[in-house]
Write a protein that holds these residues in place. Structure first.
Motif, PDB file in Angstrom:
ATOM      1  N   ASN A 112      11.118  -8.138  -8.145  1.00 29.37           N
ATOM      2  CA  ASN A 112      11.242  -6.906  -7.369  1.00 29.37           C
ATOM      3  C   ASN A 112       9.898  -6.423  -6.855  1.00 29.37           C
ATOM      4  N   ASP A 113       8.811  -6.965  -7.415  1.00 31.48           N
ATOM      5  CA  ASP A 113       7.474  -6.600  -6.946  1.00 31.48           C
ATOM      6  C   ASP A 113       7.019  -7.440  -5.755  1.00 31.48           C
ATOM      7  N   PHE A 114       7.832  -8.429  -5.334  1.00 32.53           N
ATOM      8  CA  PHE A 114       7.456  -9.255  -4.192  1.00 32.53           C
ATOM      9  C   PHE A 114       7.430  -8.399  -2.922  1.00 32.53           C
ATOM     10  N   PRO A 115       6.545  -8.721  -1.961  1.00 36.54           N
ATOM     11  CA  PRO A 115       6.558  -8.007  -0.675  1.00 36.54           C
ATOM     12  C   PRO A 115       7.830  -8.302   0.095  1.00 36.54           C
ATOM     13  N   THR A 116       8.178  -7.386   1.000  1.00 41.11           N
ATOM     14  CA  THR A 116       9.425  -7.555   1.768  1.00 41.11           C
ATOM     15  C   THR A 116       9.259  -8.471   2.973  1.00 41.11           C
ATOM     16  N   ASP A 117       8.039  -8.624   3.484  1.00 37.14           N
ATOM     17  CA  ASP A 117       7.762  -9.559   4.569  1.00 37.14           C
ATOM     18  C   ASP A 117       6.260  -9.800   4.617  1.00 37.14           C
ATOM     19  N   CYS A 118       5.800 -10.578   5.610  1.00 34.20           N
ATOM     20  CA  CYS A 118       4.383 -10.957   5.668  1.00 34.20           C
ATOM     21  C   CYS A 118       3.479  -9.785   6.033  1.00 34.20           C
ATOM     22  N   SER A 119       4.005  -8.782   6.733  1.00 35.40           N
ATOM     23  CA  SER A 119       3.173  -7.622   7.038  1.00 35.40           C
ATOM     24  C   SER A 119       2.789  -6.887   5.759  1.00 35.40           C
ATOM     25  N   GLU A 120       3.710  -6.859   4.786  1.00 28.13           N
ATOM     26  CA  GLU A 120       3.382  -6.245   3.505  1.00 28.13           C
ATOM     27  C   GLU A 120       2.428  -7.127   2.710  1.00 28.13           C
ATOM     28  N   VAL A 121       2.530  -8.461   2.870  1.00 29.24           N
ATOM     29  CA  VAL A 121       1.548  -9.366   2.256  1.00 29.24           C
ATOM     30  C   VAL A 121       0.151  -9.018   2.759  1.00 29.24           C
ATOM     31  N   PHE A 122       0.037  -8.754   4.065  1.00 32.60           N
ATOM     32  CA  PHE A 122      -1.251  -8.377   4.645  1.00 32.60           C
ATOM     33  C   PHE A 122      -1.721  -7.025   4.103  1.00 32.60           C
TER      34      PHE A 122
END
Length: 460
Positions: free
Chosen positions: A244-254
């Motif tokens: 559940n702590d994973f980002p929702t997409d690559c923009s959140e990874v950034f």
């Protein structure tokens, strides 16, 4: 006195004659000034006419020199064209000769292939007859063995021993013959396969344009790294990290501080976690949903593969319709398409993008935003996704995905298709060309593509 009178008379005569002379002279000389003036006027006109003619002659001479120079340039260009046309004619004749040789070789190989096939059929029939004889001999040997068991307590006659020995020799020779025949059959099959390969390569050479170095790159079904494109399980994720702590997409990874492009796990809302390739720059990050670079992955897949995703996230892949939908449903996204043709010209285009769910067969909705690539996807908006085993296009009499290869949001056959077969350059064969990767706007040229990358990022 006489002399004096004569002198006086002469003077009077002279005085009387003088006015007449003056009058005559004036009468005779009165038109001379007018004539002199008209002559001078005519000379001026002649001089003006002469100057005009000289200027005209100078202009004509310059025009003639200029025209001669242009004619010389035209003749030089015509000579160059003649030489080029001659060279092209020579090349064309050589190519025609090569094509004739290839056709003759193909005909010869087909004839040999037919002869080898007939020989193979004949050998197979002989093998069948030999196997039949072998089974008969084995049955005879079995009966003789039974007789031997019955006569085991008594002395065996010499004739039976000789018969058994003869039968064994016959069986051995038959087995040897069968082995030899099988070897020859294998050799014939190998020759047949090599002949087929040669014929196929020759036919491919005949099907391609000799003026362009075109060659179709076969779509190899290389390993598609399924562990990268399947949903992540508890065994594939770190036990210490909550999914559940994973980002929702690559923009959140950034936003979490990552600055290197690569594979990252994400978990969109209401979805299982899965890996994606994040294309990260100094301005932000985008989630790559498709990439074509070398034809190492076969994109002519069925609906299930296109829904789940296939390929290698580090090279060529399709992320999967279900995963793309799980990302796109989180908000308003921008679809970015980057293309490169075989002339190494790079272009891009962006659309405002939404995607419906599986009940609507992943219908796409697009609004053109910007880019230096001609718009070719606006006429695909509102289209459902189609594959060779699920036809959802607008063409009533044809399955576009089956005829044109690869799954896509087809409107009617012949539209843009970035999931077609990967081919090098531009094939001469229309059937091969229409199955390739191409971008076809409503007006202008069609782009045959070397590289494609499709990514999505939030619009805000």
């Amino acid at each position: 006195m006489k002399v004096a009178s004569l002198m006086i008379l002469g003077s009077l005569c002279a005085i009387n004659a003088a006015p007449q002379t003056v009058t005559e002279v004036s009468v005779l000389n009165s038109p001379q000034p007018m004539e002199a003036r008209s002559r001078f006027a005519m000379l001026d006109d002649v001089r003006l006419l002469a100057n005009g003619l000289l200027q005209l002659g100078q202009s004509l001479r310059e025009f003639v020199h200029k025209t001669k120079g242009q004619i010389n340039d035209i003749f030089q260009k015509l000579n160059i064209f003649d030489r080029s046309f001659y060279q092209l004619s020579v090349v064309t004749s050589e190519i025609k000769e090569e094509e004739e040789k290839l056709k003759e070789t193909t005909t010869f190989l087909k004839t040999n292939n037919e002869e080898i096939r007939n020989l193979s059929l004949e050998i197979n029939s002989k093998i069948n007859s030999i196997l039949q004889e072998r089974s008969n001999l084995q049955s005879k040997v079995g009966s003789l063995e039974e007789k031997l068991k019955d006569l085991s307590q008594s002395m065996m006659p010499l004739e039976q021993l000789q018969e058994i020995t003869t039968l064994k020799d016959v069986i051995d020779s038959q087995e040897k013959t069968i082995k030899d025949l099988l070897m020859s059959v294998r050799e014939q099959h190998e020759q047949l396969n090599s002949q087929k390969i040669k014929i196929k390569s020759l036919e491919e050479k005949l099907n391609y344009d000799p003026f362009q170095e075109t060659a179709e790159k076969t779509s190899d079904s290389s390993p598609e790294a399924p562990e990268l494109l399947e949903y992540l399980t508890s065994n594939s994720t770190e036990s210490t990290m909550d999914t559940n702590d994973f980002p929702t997409d690559c923009s959140e990874v950034f936003n979490r501080g990552q600055r290197n492009s690569g594979v990252y796990p994400i978990k969109p809302n209401q979805s299982e976690p899965f890996n994606v390739y994040c294309d990260i720059s100094s301005d932000g990050a985008a989630t790559v949903i498709q990439r074509r670079v070398d034809g190492s992955v076969d994109f002519d897949q069925n609906w299930d593969k296109y829904e789940l995703g296939f390929g290698n996230l580090e090279k060529e892949f399709w992320l999967g319709l279900a995963k793309i939908y799980s990302i796109a449903r989180q908000g308003e996204y921008i679809l970015n398409i980057q293309l490169e043709d075989w002339k190494e010209e790079k272009r891009l285009i962006e659309y405002l993008f939404t995607l419906d769910g599986p009940t609507s067969h992943y219908t796409i909705h697009l609004t053109h935003l910007s880019g230096n690539l001609p718009d070719a996807m606006s006429n695909h908006t509102g289209m459902m996704f189609s594959t060779k085993d699920k036809d959802n296009d607008n063409h009533e009499d044809s399955n576009c995905a089956r005829n044109y290869s690869g799954g896509w949001w087809f409107n009617a056959c012949g539209d843009t298709n970035l999931n077609g077969r990967y081919t090098c350059m531009r094939s001469r064969s229309r059937s091969l060309r229409r199955k390739g990767i191409y971008w076809r706007p409503g007006r202008g040229s069609t782009y045959t593509l070397k590289f494609t990358k499709i990514s999505i990022r939030p619009s805000s």
